[in-house]
Design a protein around this motif. Structure first.
Motif, PDB file in Angstrom:
ATOM      1  N   ILE A  10       0.789  -1.067  -0.017  1.00 29.50           N
ATOM      2  CA  ILE A  10      -0.080  -0.112  -0.171  1.00 29.50           C
ATOM      3  C   ILE A  10       0.864   1.264  -0.065  1.00 29.50           C
ATOM      4  N   SER A  11       1.899   1.242   0.711  1.00 30.66           N
ATOM      5  CA  SER A  11       2.789   2.357   0.884  1.00 30.66           C
ATOM      6  C   SER A  11       3.464   2.699  -0.269  1.00 30.66           C
ATOM      7  N   LEU A  12       3.650   1.857  -1.357  1.00 33.45           N
ATOM      8  CA  LEU A  12       4.146   1.917  -2.545  1.00 33.45           C
ATOM      9  C   LEU A  12       3.550   1.913  -3.719  1.00 33.45           C
ATOM     10  N   PHE A  13       2.185   2.009  -3.452  1.00 31.68           N
ATOM     11  CA  PHE A  13       1.046   2.258  -4.405  1.00 31.68           C
ATOM     12  C   PHE A  13       1.213   3.071  -5.426  1.00 31.68           C
ATOM     13  N   GLN A  14       1.180   3.042  -6.736  1.00 32.93           N
ATOM     14  CA  GLN A  14       1.184   4.092  -7.915  1.00 32.93           C
ATOM     15  C   GLN A  14      -0.148   3.580  -8.744  1.00 32.93           C
ATOM     16  N   PRO A  15      -1.049   4.402  -8.897  1.00 34.94           N
ATOM     17  CA  PRO A  15      -2.080   4.308  -9.639  1.00 34.94           C
ATOM     18  C   PRO A  15      -1.757   3.886 -11.061  1.00 34.94           C
ATOM     19  N   PRO A  16      -2.517   3.025 -11.719  1.00 37.00           N
ATOM     20  CA  PRO A  16      -2.201   2.722 -13.209  1.00 37.00           C
ATOM     21  C   PRO A  16      -2.827   3.905 -14.069  1.00 37.00           C
ATOM     22  N   ALA A  17      -3.648   4.585 -13.675  1.00 40.19           N
ATOM     23  CA  ALA A  17      -4.243   5.726 -14.359  1.00 40.19           C
ATOM     24  C   ALA A  17      -4.798   6.874 -13.413  1.00 40.19           C
ATOM     25  N   PHE A  18      -5.024   7.863 -13.871  1.00 42.01           N
ATOM     26  CA  PHE A  18      -5.503   9.045 -13.366  1.00 42.01           C
ATOM     27  C   PHE A  18      -6.820   9.206 -14.155  1.00 42.01           C
ATOM     28  N   ASN A 101       2.306   6.765 -16.304  1.00 41.40           N
ATOM     29  CA  ASN A 101       3.465   7.308 -16.834  1.00 41.40           C
ATOM     30  C   ASN A 101       3.311   8.136 -17.993  1.00 41.40           C
ATOM     31  N   ALA A 102       1.951   8.030 -18.724  1.00 38.83           N
ATOM     32  CA  ALA A 102       1.588   8.884 -19.756  1.00 38.83           C
ATOM     33  C   ALA A 102       1.320  10.302 -19.203  1.00 38.83           C
ATOM     34  N   CYS A 103       0.807  10.240 -18.180  1.00 41.80           N
ATOM     35  CA  CYS A 103       0.606  11.633 -17.231  1.00 41.80           C
ATOM     36  C   CYS A 103       2.122  12.393 -16.968  1.00 41.80           C
ATOM     37  N   LEU A 104       2.956  11.611 -16.653  1.00 37.16           N
ATOM     38  CA  LEU A 104       4.206  12.284 -16.097  1.00 37.16           C
ATOM     39  C   LEU A 104       5.029  12.716 -17.436  1.00 37.16           C
ATOM     40  N   LEU A 162      13.770  20.350 -15.318  1.00 35.59           N
ATOM     41  CA  LEU A 162      12.553  19.549 -15.189  1.00 35.59           C
ATOM     42  C   LEU A 162      12.678  18.130 -15.119  1.00 35.59           C
ATOM     43  N   PHE A 163      13.996  17.748 -15.469  1.00 36.60           N
ATOM     44  CA  PHE A 163      14.151  16.212 -15.559  1.00 36.60           C
ATOM     45  C   PHE A 163      13.858  15.607 -14.272  1.00 36.60           C
ATOM     46  N   PRO A 164      14.061  16.146 -13.063  1.00 36.88           N
ATOM     47  CA  PRO A 164      13.911  15.503 -11.847  1.00 36.88           C
ATOM     48  C   PRO A 164      12.435  15.346 -11.436  1.00 36.88           C
ATOM     49  N   LEU A 165      11.532  16.122 -11.957  1.00 34.78           N
ATOM     50  CA  LEU A 165      10.312  16.299 -11.686  1.00 34.78           C
ATOM     51  C   LEU A 165       9.456  14.826 -11.609  1.00 34.78           C
ATOM     52  N   PRO A 166       9.502  13.960 -12.814  1.00 31.44           N
ATOM     53  CA  PRO A 166       8.813  12.749 -13.016  1.00 31.44           C
ATOM     54  C   PRO A 166       9.196  11.923 -11.820  1.00 31.44           C
ATOM     55  N   PHE A 167      10.656  11.933 -11.674  1.00 28.31           N
ATOM     56  CA  PHE A 167      11.204  10.940 -10.710  1.00 28.31           C
ATOM     57  C   PHE A 167      10.910  11.364  -9.326  1.00 28.31           C
ATOM     58  N   LEU A 168      10.499  12.446  -9.123  1.00 29.63           N
ATOM     59  CA  LEU A 168      10.167  13.085  -7.693  1.00 29.63           C
ATOM     60  C   LEU A 168       8.896  12.527  -7.403  1.00 29.63           C
ATOM     61  N   LEU A 169       7.912  12.317  -8.532  1.00 32.82           N
ATOM     62  CA  LEU A 169       6.706  11.946  -8.391  1.00 32.82           C
ATOM     63  C   LEU A 169       6.560  10.349  -8.238  1.00 32.82           C
ATOM     64  N   LYS A 170       7.382   9.852  -9.053  1.00 30.32           N
ATOM     65  CA  LYS A 170       7.409   8.183  -9.000  1.00 30.32           C
ATOM     66  C   LYS A 170       7.627   7.864  -7.516  1.00 30.32           C
TER      67      LYS A 170
END
Length: 320
Positions: A10-18, A101-104, A162-170
């Motif tokens: 649960i703590s590592l959950f990433q949604p398949p989509a928004f 991932n498409a969102c990122l 901006l390169f770090p932003l997607p990784f900070l969200l992941k």
């Protein structure tokens, strides 16, 4: 073991989509709302495409000022293409899902072109400063190689920032279940607030990016125009002053059209939590849709060489 494993999952959950919301409260008339949006997207692509063709096909426009205008047109096209597919999908077909991932990826390119546009506007202010303060050395200072290096620096700056932003969200954990975004596109401030984790690092880095790019650019643009005004006021006759300032009007309008909505978006995301959702949505659309629409209009109205070249391109297209 099972409870701890469940906790880790649960703590590592990433949604398949928004799930994107579109225009909150106006979902029933999305079809009608799509008409002005489609018109603005068409106007953006047509107007900026005409500017690019006009500069490319007109030898007299092969000058630094118009090269920078071409860069501005490219960033406007990129910004439009970053949001247009998902926005029209929501408004036309009520297709509101976007993969994580498409969102990122969309978020990266949306902010990339925003930062690039800010940098281009700064480069254009430098161009106007050199043209007015030292016109005899204008061509020697802004050579083709210098313009190419400026263009590469703009791209590199946006990527590095901006390169770090997607990784900070992941690295964030999101709550299980459907996650609803406030717009029909992925915006960093909107996505990070949907996380069920500490987002302090994301907030600090997002603020750093805004201040170190658009914040610095806006201050340098103000400084450049302060120096331009100082130079103009030193000119001998009012007619010379007016003529010098007229060369800056288009750029000043483009700066205002871009930075006023940027300030509005930043203020609302940080201090407008109690405002209705539709206010957040409308301000974001103004920021992303209006500048790319208005910039070709501003330059075609205020710049006679650009206007004539664009009309020439249209005549050639009709004859073909």
């Amino acid at each position: 073991m099972l409870p701890s494993q469940s906790f880790i999952n649960i703590s590592l959950f990433q949604p398949p989509a928004f799930l994107m919301i579109g225009i909150p409260g106006l979902e029933a008339i999305h079809g009608w709302i799509s008409i002005p949006f489609s018109s603005m997207y068409t106007a953006t692509l047509t107007g900026n495409g005409l500017i690019l063709l006009a500069v490319r096909r007109t030898p007299s426009l092969h000058q630094p000022m118009y090269y920078f205008l071409s860069m501005l047109a490219l960033t406007d096209v990129g910004l439009t293409l970053s949001t247009m597919p998902t926005t029209l999908a929501v408004l036309w077909f009520d297709h509101r899902l976007i993969g994580f991932n498409a969102c990122l990826v969309q978020m990266f390119f949306l902010h990339f072109f925003s930062v690039a546009e800010s940098s281009v506007l700064l480069a254009m202010s430098f161009d106007r400063f050199v043209a007015i303060s030292n016109p005899l050395r204008y061509a020697a200072v802004l050579t083709n190689s210098v313009i190419i290096r400026i263009g590469l620096a703009i791209v590199a700056r946006a990527i590095v920032s901006l390169f770090p932003l997607p990784f900070l969200l992941k690295r964030l954990s999101f709550c299980p279940g459907k996650i609803l975004l406030s717009h029909s596109f992925c915006f960093h401030a909107d996505v990070m607030k949907r996380a069920c984790a500490d987002i302090t690092v994301n907030i600090i880095y997002g603020l750093y990016v805004v201040l170190s790019t658009m914040g610095v650019d806006s201050l340098l643009i103000v400084l450049s125009y302060t120096l331009i005004l100082h130079t103009v006021m030193a000119l001998a006759s009012p007619r010379e002053r007016t003529r010098a300032l007229n060369t800056c009007v288009s750029h000043i309008l483009a700066v205002l059209v871009f930075f006023i909505p940027v300030i509005g978006v930043s203020m609302i995301h940080r201090f407008g939590r109690h405002l209705p959702p539709i206010v957040h949505t409308l301000v974001a659309y103004v920021y992303l849709v209006v500048p790319p629409v208005l910039n070709p209009i501003i330059y075609s109205v205020k710049s006679k060489p650009i206007r004539e070249a664009m009309l020439r391109v249209l005549r050639d297209k009709r004859q073909d």
